[in-house]
Enzyme design. Structure first.
Site, short mmCIF file in Angstrom:
data_model
loop_
_atom_site.label_atom_id
_atom_site.label_comp_id
_atom_site.label_asym_id
_atom_site.label_seq_id
_atom_site.Cartn_x
_atom_site.Cartn_y
_atom_site.Cartn_z
N GLU A 12 0.83 -1.22 0.00
CA GLU A 12 0.00 0.00 0.00
C GLU A 12 0.87 1.28 0.00
OE1 GLU A 12 -3.84 0.27 1.35
OE2 GLU A 12 -3.90 -1.68 2.33
S1 MYA Z 1 -1.61 -2.06 -3.73
C1 MYA Z 1 -0.26 -1.24 -4.46
C2 MYA Z 1 0.19 -0.08 -3.69
N1 MYA Z 1 0.88 0.82 -4.53
C3 MYA Z 1 1.10 2.06 -4.18
O1 MYA Z 1 0.73 2.48 -3.09
C4 MYA Z 1 1.76 2.94 -5.18
C5 MYA Z 1 2.55 4.05 -4.55
N2 MYA Z 1 2.67 5.14 -5.48
C6 MYA Z 1 1.93 6.27 -5.38
O2 MYA Z 1 1.16 6.43 -4.44
C7 MYA Z 1 2.03 7.32 -6.48
O3 MYA Z 1 2.47 6.70 -7.64
C8 MYA Z 1 2.97 8.50 -6.09
C9 MYA Z 1 2.74 9.61 -7.13
C10 MYA Z 1 2.59 9.11 -4.77
C11 MYA Z 1 4.42 8.03 -6.05
N3 MYA Z 1 -4.04 11.19 -3.08
O4 MYA Z 1 2.92 13.70 -10.20
P1 MYA Z 1 2.42 12.91 -9.04
C12 MYA Z 1 -2.09 13.30 -7.29
C13 MYA Z 1 -4.60 12.06 -3.93
O5 MYA Z 1 3.08 13.11 -7.74
P2 MYA Z 1 3.55 10.35 -9.56
C14 MYA Z 1 -1.00 -2.95 -2.44
O6 MYA Z 1 0.12 -2.85 -2.04
C15 MYA Z 1 -1.11 14.47 -7.31
O7 MYA Z 1 -1.48 15.49 -6.42
N4 MYA Z 1 -3.96 12.52 -5.02
O8 MYA Z 1 2.39 11.37 -9.44
C16 MYA Z 1 -2.06 -3.84 -1.82
C17 MYA Z 1 -1.23 14.91 -8.73
O9 MYA Z 1 -2.45 15.60 -8.87
P3 MYA Z 1 -2.55 16.90 -9.80
C18 MYA Z 1 -2.70 12.08 -5.21
O10 MYA Z 1 4.87 11.01 -9.49
C19 MYA Z 1 -1.63 -4.83 -0.86
C20 MYA Z 1 -1.35 13.58 -9.48
O11 MYA Z 1 -1.87 12.64 -8.51
C21 MYA Z 1 -2.07 11.19 -4.36
O12 MYA Z 1 3.24 9.50 -10.73
C22 MYA Z 1 -2.78 -5.53 -0.16
C23 MYA Z 1 -0.02 13.09 -9.98
O13 MYA Z 1 0.87 13.15 -8.88
C24 MYA Z 1 -2.79 10.74 -3.25
N5 MYA Z 1 -2.29 9.87 -2.36
O14 MYA Z 1 3.42 9.38 -8.27
C25 MYA Z 1 -3.13 -4.85 1.07
N6 MYA Z 1 -0.82 10.93 -4.83
O15 MYA Z 1 -2.17 16.44 -11.15
C26 MYA Z 1 -4.14 -5.42 1.97
C27 MYA Z 1 -0.66 11.67 -5.94
O16 MYA Z 1 -3.98 17.33 -9.67
C28 MYA Z 1 -3.98 -4.70 3.26
N7 MYA Z 1 -1.80 12.36 -6.18
O17 MYA Z 1 -1.55 17.88 -9.19
C29 MYA Z 1 -4.92 -4.87 4.29
C30 MYA Z 1 -4.52 -4.30 5.59
C31 MYA Z 1 -4.39 -5.35 6.63
C32 MYA Z 1 -3.94 -4.95 7.94
C33 MYA Z 1 -2.75 -5.73 8.42
C34 MYA Z 1 -2.34 -5.40 9.78
C35 MYA Z 1 -1.20 -5.96 10.38
#
Ligand code: MYA
Length: 581
Positions: free
Chosen positions: A397
């Site tokens: 995540e």
């Molecule tokens: S699922 C896979 C998880 N993957 C990720 O989390 C990917 C991480 N990467 C990113 O988040 C983005 O690519 C980043 C941006 C942040 C690097 N909210 O030019 P930019 C907007 C709203 O910065 P990039 C898994 O693991 C930004 O303002 N907007 O983009 C599941 C801009 O907007 P605008 C956002 O450089 C596992 C536009 O986007 C956000 O490409 C299973 C472009 O931004 C945001 N957060 O990269 C899990 N971020 O154009 C089950 C960016 O308007 C778990 N923007 O200015 C269950 C839990 C269980 C509990 C367990 C307990 C022990």
């Protein structure tokens, strides 16, 4: 995500301007009576269910759990926690949802991940961006667990860089369906899911120009062209299902687009902003188990004719575990309340909570193993499994590294825009006069008067004073960094990490301040002594970290560290050996 004006900013975004929006975080949120009652009943039934059905050690050994367990969870309503009652769910607000996830995680890591992947992210697209038809069609089946969901974003060459996905969706000539082709990696629930949220690149035309943009699709499984790879073997959460998902010319009707063509990146980020909090809440649940286990051993185990809990080094560990979990819990439920308000950007707060809670959990389960020592290392006890299960939280995540970069850059975006506005204003004095005046006024206010916190309890005045001071300093350091690096700040990860660490600590401190204020107001100072002590100790430790980070903004060893890393890349290995020098 717009940052054009400080007055529209979230709590953390405002801090970068030196502004403390205390109305966002005071009073500390209290769940409503109805939510508390429902959550209480669910939590009790989870605990009962756990004793009878969960076989964590066995599942971990086998790297599998029976699918019937998921069905039993569904019968208890645990697959539709946040789905509105009209669609067959329990209709919990985000705070209630997080509290239940906390309890499920305390039962078993694999179970929590299965359930979390299903509803924290698997079908979250419907709750956040789905249209009425999509909700009516899918939510009742998802809420009852008749359909299990999975979130398909990651690909072999696209992890942190989510926008770089290669999966493609081509529109048919009659405009009725898309054909999806690509490979998704490490998909939780991959082989058991019937509802896949799939992100793919589609061609869009913007201002007369053709571009590839991400679009979100609902893909039903089984379907022609959809297949799951073999189950992955993992370090922890071993009993959860993790598979690759292959999409080979899968036909998906246009009605299954969620959020609009080309808006998939926003959809993915919106989902993850929620998901990260479910994960953070889960970390709190597991940490509570580990703290209980550590206290039990500290009270029972004797060495040198004393309980080990009487030794200072064990006391320090237990106190640190309790204190950090209190801060983590305070962040989680503050942030879920920001979501429940429904009118606020919480993207940075949710990323900050994910980083803090996953690192808090890692430290806690590690110290629990240390307290249990030899026994902690043995498979006979659950503690080594808790450690293995906890490790993934710093990776999935959003890795904690990419989330630190996100927190720093997202926060600096607003001041960056104002500073470039200021630069333009100097070139075009008439056009930019308003910007100059606004910005200059704010800086003067920060430097001369500081920004007062008025809602903290008087007993915590000194702590509030630290936050006022650090908030001003944060805005000053932000400005210095932006003036020094300009747009190049995107490449300066040593600096981003320091800023992010300060902001994450500040957020934890603000949440603790607000929560302890509420506790004193509700119960009086005498009954709140332990929480006051936790706040004072937490602030004292965080103060040292923050001061260190501020100092290192100007005096650091970054260039030496870069040289060592680059030289090591060049050599390709660790080059030293005392016997060969
Ligand atoms: S699922 C896979 C998880 N993957 C990720 O989390 C990917 C991480 N990467 C990113 O988040 C983005 O690519 C980043 C941006 C942040 C690097 N909210 O030019 P930019 C907007 C709203 O910065 P990039 C898994 O693991 C930004 O303002 N907007 O983009 C599941 C801009 O907007 P605008 C956002 O450089 C596992 C536009 O986007 C956000 O490409 C299973 C472009 O931004 C945001 N957060 O990269 C899990 N971020 O154009 C089950 C960016 O308007 C778990 N923007 O200015 C269950 C839990 C269980 C509990 C367990 C307990 C022990």
């Amino acid at each position: 995500m717009s940052n054009s004006s400080a007055s529209q900013n979230s709590f953390l975004k405002s801090l970068f301007f030196g502004q403390i929006r205390e109305e966002y975080i005071f009073p500390y949120p209290k769940p409503g009576a109805e939510t508390s009652e429902t959550v209480g009943m669910i939590v009790d039934s989870i605990d009962k269910f756990g004793k009878d059905i969960v076989k964590s050690a066995e599942w971990d050994d086998l790297a599998a759990m029976p699918i019937e367990v998921v069905r039993q969870m569904a019968e208890m309503g645990l697959t539709g926690l946040a789905v509105k009652e009209e669609f067959g769910g329990l209709g919990l607000p985000q705070s209630g949802y997080a509290r239940v996830m906390q309890q499920i995680a305390s039962l078993d890591g694999s179970l929590a991940v299965t359930l979390g992947a299903h509803q924290s992210i698997g079908y979250k697209c419907l709750l956040l961006f789905g249209n009425d038809e999509q909700k009516k069609k899918y939510l009742p089946k998802l809420a009852t667990g008749e359909m299990i969901a999975a979130f398909c974003l990651t690909e072999p060459s696209s992890g942190s860089d989510a926008a770089s996905i290669q999966t493609r969706a081509e529109l048919s000539a009659d405009g009725k369906y898309y054909t999806l082709t690509g490979n998704k990696l490490w998909i939780t629930n991959g082989e058991i899911a019937q509802f896949l949220t799939v992100f793919a690149k589609t061609e869009v035309v913007e201002n007369g120009e053709k571009k590839d943009k991400v679009t979100c699709f609902i893909v039903e499984a089984p379907a022609e062209g959809v297949s799951a790879g073999a189950r992955e073997h993992k370090l922890g959460i071993r009993a959860s299902w993790t598979n690759a998902i292959h999409l080979d010319k899968v036909k998906v009707p246009v009605e299954n687009i969620v959020g609009g063509v080309g808006y998939g990146f926003k959809v993915a980020m919106g989902i993850l902003n929620h998901g990260r909090l479910g994960l953070a809440a889960g970390c709190v649940g597991v940490a509570k188990n580990a703290i209980k286990a550590s206290i039990e051993h500290a009270n029972e185990r004797e060495q040198f004719k004393k309980k080990i809990g009487d030794f200072g080094m064990i006391k320090e560990k237990i106190a640190r575990m309790v204190m950090n979990n209190y801060a983590a819990e305070s962040m989680v439920y503050m942030t879920t309340s920001l979501i429940d308000r429904g009118d606020m950007d919480y993207s940075m707060e949710s990323a900050a909570a994910k980083v803090f809670c996953s690192e808090m959990l890692w430290e806690t389960v590690d110290e629990n193993v240390q307290i249990w020592a030899g026994n902690g290392f043995m498979k006979e006890y659950p503690y080594e499994r808790w450690l293995r299960d906890a490790r993934i939280n710093r990776i999935f995540e959003g890795t904690n590294e990419i989330l630190r970069a996100f927190v720093a850059l997202s926060g600096m975006q607003g001041p960056g825009q104002e500073l470039s506005g200021l630069a333009k204003a100097i070139q075009h004095p008439l056009k930019g006069l308003g910007v100059v005046t606004d910005y200059a006024t704010r800086k003067v206010k920060q430097n001369v008067f500081g920004e007062a916190i008025t809602k903290a309890h008087p007993r915590l005045k000194k702590l509030a004073g630290f936050l006022e001071e650090y908030t001003v300093e944060l805005s000053q350091h932000t400005e210095t960094l932006l003036k020094r690096h300009g747009k190049e700040i995107h490449l300066k990860q040593f600096a981003q990490k320091r800023i992010a660490d300060v902001v994450i600590d500040l957020y934890a401190m603000y949440c603790v301040l607000s929560r302890v204020t509420a506790a004193i107001e509700a119960n009086g100072e005498e009954k709140t002594e332990m929480e006051i002590a936790i706040a004072e100790a937490f602030f004292s430790k965080a103060n040292r970290r923050i001061r260190g980070n501020f100092k290192a903004m100007s005096r650091n060893e970054d260039e030496l560290m870069k040289y060592i890393a680059e030289k090591s890349y060049e050599l390709g290995h660790y080059p030293f050996d005392v016997f060969k020098s």
